[in-house]
Design a protein around this motif. Sequence first.
Motif, PDB file in Angstrom:
ATOM      1  N   SER A   1      -3.795  -2.257  -3.886  1.00  0.00           N
ATOM      2  CA  SER A   1      -3.422  -0.889  -4.238  1.00  0.00           C
ATOM      3  C   SER A   1      -3.491  -0.737  -5.753  1.00  0.00           C
ATOM      4  O   SER A   1      -3.089  -1.629  -6.492  1.00  0.00           O
ATOM      5  CB  SER A   1      -2.004  -0.580  -3.767  1.00  0.00           C
TER       6      SER A   1
ATOM      7  N   PRO B   1       0.785  -1.239   0.000  1.00  0.00           N
ATOM      8  CA  PRO B   1       0.000   0.000   0.000  1.00  0.00           C
ATOM      9  C   PRO B   1       0.818   1.291   0.000  1.00  0.00           C
ATOM     10  O   PRO B   1       0.268   2.362  -0.194  1.00  0.00           O
ATOM     11  CB  PRO B   1      -0.808  -0.108   1.289  1.00  0.00           C
TER      12      PRO B   1
ATOM     13  N   ASN C   1     -11.775  -3.141  -2.429  1.00  0.00           N
ATOM     14  CA  ASN C   1     -10.941  -4.068  -1.672  1.00  0.00           C
ATOM     15  C   ASN C   1      -9.739  -3.322  -1.093  1.00  0.00           C
ATOM     16  O   ASN C   1      -8.833  -2.926  -1.832  1.00  0.00           O
ATOM     17  CB  ASN C   1     -10.487  -5.206  -2.584  1.00  0.00           C
ATOM     18  N   ASP C   2      -9.703  -3.133   0.214  1.00  0.00           N
ATOM     19  CA  ASP C   2      -8.618  -2.394   0.864  1.00  0.00           C
ATOM     20  C   ASP C   2      -7.280  -3.125   0.807  1.00  0.00           C
ATOM     21  O   ASP C   2      -6.236  -2.527   1.076  1.00  0.00           O
ATOM     22  CB  ASP C   2      -8.962  -2.100   2.326  1.00  0.00           C
ATOM     23  N   ASN C   3      -7.279  -4.394   0.465  1.00  0.00           N
ATOM     24  CA  ASN C   3      -6.039  -5.167   0.396  1.00  0.00           C
ATOM     25  C   ASN C   3      -5.309  -4.992  -0.933  1.00  0.00           C
ATOM     26  O   ASN C   3      -4.244  -5.567  -1.122  1.00  0.00           O
ATOM     27  CB  ASN C   3      -6.331  -6.657   0.618  1.00  0.00           C
TER      28      ASN C   3
ATOM     29  N   LYS D   1       0.217   5.472  -5.892  1.00  0.00           N
ATOM     30  CA  LYS D   1      -0.841   4.483  -5.695  1.00  0.00           C
ATOM     31  C   LYS D   1      -1.977   5.072  -4.876  1.00  0.00           C
ATOM     32  O   LYS D   1      -1.804   6.064  -4.176  1.00  0.00           O
ATOM     33  CB  LYS D   1      -0.299   3.275  -4.919  1.00  0.00           C
ATOM     34  N   HIS D   2      -3.114   4.404  -4.969  1.00  0.00           N
ATOM     35  CA  HIS D   2      -4.229   4.700  -4.069  1.00  0.00           C
ATOM     36  C   HIS D   2      -4.923   3.379  -3.743  1.00  0.00           C
ATOM     37  O   HIS D   2      -4.761   2.387  -4.450  1.00  0.00           O
ATOM     38  CB  HIS D   2      -5.203   5.717  -4.670  1.00  0.00           C
ATOM     39  N   ALA D   3      -5.663   3.377  -2.659  1.00  0.00           N
ATOM     40  CA  ALA D   3      -6.357   2.160  -2.236  1.00  0.00           C
ATOM     41  C   ALA D   3      -7.492   1.845  -3.200  1.00  0.00           C
ATOM     42  O   ALA D   3      -8.159   2.743  -3.707  1.00  0.00           O
ATOM     43  CB  ALA D   3      -6.904   2.326  -0.822  1.00  0.00           C
ATOM     44  N   HIS D   4      -7.694   0.579  -3.448  1.00  0.00           N
ATOM     45  CA  HIS D   4      -8.800   0.132  -4.290  1.00  0.00           C
ATOM     46  C   HIS D   4     -10.114   0.500  -3.599  1.00  0.00           C
ATOM     47  O   HIS D   4     -10.247   0.322  -2.385  1.00  0.00           O
ATOM     48  CB  HIS D   4      -8.709  -1.385  -4.499  1.00  0.00           C
ATOM     49  N   PRO D   5     -11.089   1.037  -4.326  1.00  0.00           N
ATOM     50  CA  PRO D   5     -12.316   1.501  -3.671  1.00  0.00           C
ATOM     51  C   PRO D   5     -13.141   0.392  -3.016  1.00  0.00           C
ATOM     52  O   PRO D   5     -13.864   0.651  -2.059  1.00  0.00           O
ATOM     53  CB  PRO D   5     -13.115   2.161  -4.794  1.00  0.00           C
TER      54      PRO D   5
END
Length: 140
Positions: free
Chosen positions: A33, A3, A29-31, A23-27
């Motif tokens: 990037s 991440p 799935n937080d696991n 990068k940014h977090a997937h909207p």
Amino acid sequence: AIPYPIIFLVNWNNEFYFSTSTKHAHPINDNISVIDWTFNSEWLPKENINNFTLPLKKSLDFVYEEFCFQISGENKLNSNSLAELVEHQERQATLKTAIEKLQKKIKGAKQFNEKLELNQELNNLKKELETIEKGSTEKA
């Protein structure tokens, strides 16, 4: 899946380059990037490695942002934030791709009128790219 940003130093035959991705977090799935943009420096002689610095002044986010500006070749005055830098780099890449496509289209065009129209469009894209690139070097 990591991440946080990673800076890669690729070394080969007494030359090196840096690579890193925003990068940014997937909207959903937080696991996961999602990579927004990848910055790469040019291949440089190993002696030039000291030209890159990590200014340890504020936060790690500040250090990373400054480093992205260094390896992109852009000046901080041209873009105020990393998001603006990514947007600027994406615009340049889009224009370069469009120029390449138009050049191929011109070679394949058979009618003179079509070639004239495509050349005019090509010249407009080249001017726009030149303006964007000139703006980033003038402020550098």
